[in-house]
Design a protein around this motif. Structure first.
Motif, PDB file in Angstrom:
ATOM      1  N   MET A 106       0.825  -1.330  -0.053  1.00  0.00           N
ATOM      2  CA  MET A 106      -0.144   0.020   0.088  1.00  0.00           C
ATOM      3  C   MET A 106       1.060   1.142  -0.042  1.00  0.00           C
ATOM      4  O   MET A 106       0.585   2.201  -0.625  1.00  0.00           O
ATOM      5  CB  MET A 106      -0.982  -0.086   1.168  1.00  0.00           C
ATOM      6  CG  MET A 106      -2.176   1.017   1.016  1.00  0.00           C
ATOM      7  SD  MET A 106      -3.431   0.874   2.355  1.00  0.00           S
ATOM      8  CE  MET A 106      -3.819  -0.899   1.968  1.00  0.00           C
ATOM      9  N   LEU A 107       2.035   1.013   0.653  1.00  0.00           N
ATOM     10  CA  LEU A 107       3.045   2.447   0.642  1.00  0.00           C
ATOM     11  C   LEU A 107       3.503   2.517  -0.765  1.00  0.00           C
ATOM     12  O   LEU A 107       3.794   3.747  -1.146  1.00  0.00           O
ATOM     13  CB  LEU A 107       4.003   1.981   1.449  1.00  0.00           C
ATOM     14  CG  LEU A 107       4.958   3.249   1.714  1.00  0.00           C
ATOM     15  CD1 LEU A 107       4.392   4.660   2.465  1.00  0.00           C
ATOM     16  CD2 LEU A 107       6.215   2.797   2.777  1.00  0.00           C
ATOM     17  N   ARG A 108       3.534   1.538  -1.429  1.00  0.00           N
ATOM     18  CA  ARG A 108       4.160   1.704  -2.775  1.00  0.00           C
ATOM     19  C   ARG A 108       3.054   2.353  -3.675  1.00  0.00           C
ATOM     20  O   ARG A 108       3.325   3.234  -4.303  1.00  0.00           O
ATOM     21  CB  ARG A 108       4.057   0.269  -3.727  1.00  0.00           C
ATOM     22  CG  ARG A 108       4.722   0.399  -5.085  1.00  0.00           C
ATOM     23  CD  ARG A 108       4.724  -0.910  -5.816  1.00  0.00           C
ATOM     24  NE  ARG A 108       5.824  -1.771  -4.929  1.00  0.00           N
ATOM     25  CZ  ARG A 108       6.323  -2.928  -5.398  1.00  0.00           C
ATOM     26  NH1 ARG A 108       5.393  -3.792  -6.016  1.00  0.00           N
ATOM     27  NH2 ARG A 108       7.051  -3.604  -4.476  1.00  0.00           N
ATOM     28  N   TRP A 109       1.841   2.148  -3.486  1.00  0.00           N
ATOM     29  CA  TRP A 109       0.584   3.084  -4.222  1.00  0.00           C
ATOM     30  C   TRP A 109       0.630   4.252  -3.796  1.00  0.00           C
ATOM     31  O   TRP A 109       0.515   5.373  -4.611  1.00  0.00           O
ATOM     32  CB  TRP A 109      -0.680   2.243  -4.052  1.00  0.00           C
ATOM     33  CG  TRP A 109      -0.900   1.076  -4.948  1.00  0.00           C
ATOM     34  CD1 TRP A 109      -0.857  -0.393  -4.294  1.00  0.00           C
ATOM     35  CD2 TRP A 109      -0.876   0.898  -6.198  1.00  0.00           C
ATOM     36  NE1 TRP A 109      -1.102  -1.173  -5.337  1.00  0.00           N
ATOM     37  CE2 TRP A 109      -1.047  -0.522  -6.515  1.00  0.00           C
ATOM     38  CE3 TRP A 109      -1.272   1.967  -7.246  1.00  0.00           C
ATOM     39  CZ2 TRP A 109      -1.378  -0.756  -7.870  1.00  0.00           C
ATOM     40  CZ3 TRP A 109      -1.498   1.387  -8.590  1.00  0.00           C
ATOM     41  CH2 TRP A 109      -1.377   0.097  -8.789  1.00  0.00           C
ATOM     42  N   ALA A 110       0.790   4.678  -2.547  1.00  0.00           N
ATOM     43  CA  ALA A 110       1.029   6.097  -2.050  1.00  0.00           C
ATOM     44  C   ALA A 110       1.873   6.726  -2.898  1.00  0.00           C
ATOM     45  O   ALA A 110       1.939   8.039  -3.147  1.00  0.00           O
ATOM     46  CB  ALA A 110       1.234   6.002  -0.522  1.00  0.00           C
ATOM     47  N   LEU A 111       3.020   6.124  -2.921  1.00  0.00           N
ATOM     48  CA  LEU A 111       4.281   6.677  -3.386  1.00  0.00           C
ATOM     49  C   LEU A 111       3.936   7.095  -4.910  1.00  0.00           C
ATOM     50  O   LEU A 111       4.433   7.868  -5.625  1.00  0.00           O
ATOM     51  CB  LEU A 111       5.618   5.943  -3.300  1.00  0.00           C
ATOM     52  CG  LEU A 111       6.281   5.966  -1.891  1.00  0.00           C
ATOM     53  CD1 LEU A 111       7.572   4.905  -1.920  1.00  0.00           C
ATOM     54  CD2 LEU A 111       6.636   7.291  -1.484  1.00  0.00           C
ATOM     55  N   ILE A 112       3.586   6.106  -5.582  1.00  0.00           N
ATOM     56  CA  ILE A 112       3.140   6.393  -7.082  1.00  0.00           C
ATOM     57  C   ILE A 112       2.219   7.311  -7.321  1.00  0.00           C
ATOM     58  O   ILE A 112       2.715   8.147  -8.240  1.00  0.00           O
ATOM     59  CB  ILE A 112       2.460   4.786  -7.867  1.00  0.00           C
ATOM     60  CG1 ILE A 112       3.580   3.702  -7.616  1.00  0.00           C
ATOM     61  CG2 ILE A 112       1.803   5.122  -9.049  1.00  0.00           C
ATOM     62  CD1 ILE A 112       3.198   2.196  -7.809  1.00  0.00           C
ATOM     63  N   PHE A 113       1.199   7.338  -6.613  1.00  0.00           N
ATOM     64  CA  PHE A 113       0.248   8.700  -6.656  1.00  0.00           C
ATOM     65  C   PHE A 113       0.867   9.992  -6.205  1.00  0.00           C
ATOM     66  O   PHE A 113       0.819  10.984  -6.833  1.00  0.00           O
ATOM     67  CB  PHE A 113      -0.916   8.463  -5.789  1.00  0.00           C
ATOM     68  CG  PHE A 113      -2.018   7.433  -6.404  1.00  0.00           C
ATOM     69  CD1 PHE A 113      -2.786   8.013  -7.651  1.00  0.00           C
ATOM     70  CD2 PHE A 113      -2.443   6.297  -6.197  1.00  0.00           C
ATOM     71  CE1 PHE A 113      -3.605   7.094  -8.284  1.00  0.00           C
ATOM     72  CE2 PHE A 113      -3.219   5.470  -6.552  1.00  0.00           C
ATOM     73  CZ  PHE A 113      -3.945   5.807  -7.669  1.00  0.00           C
TER      74      PHE A 113
END
Length: 53
Positions: free
Chosen positions: A1-8
Motif C-alpha cells: 500500500m505504501l508503494r501505491w501512495a508513492l506512485i500517486f
C-alpha cells in the motif's frame, strides 16, 4: 500500500510540473489517504505482534 501512495505522490508531482492542477490535487489526495491507511495498518500489526509475545 505504501508503494501505491508513492506512485500517486509521483503522479501528483509530475502533474503539478506540467500544470494540471486538478489532476495533481486528486493524486495527492489519494496518496495522502493511502499513506494514512498504511500507517494505521502498520500500527495495528505492530501492536498485535507485541501482544502475541
Amino acid at each position: 500500500m505504501l508503494r501505491w501512495a508513492l506512485i500517486f505522490f509521483i503522479i501528483a508531482i509530475v502533474a503539478a510540473i506540467f500544470g494540471f492542477g486538478g489532476i495533481a490535487a486528486g493524486a495527492a489526495g489519494i496518496a495522502k489517504i493511502l499513506f494514512y491507511i498504511f500507517v494505521v495498518i502498520f500500527l495495528i500489526s505492530l501492536i498485535a505482534g507485541l501482544m502475541r509475545r
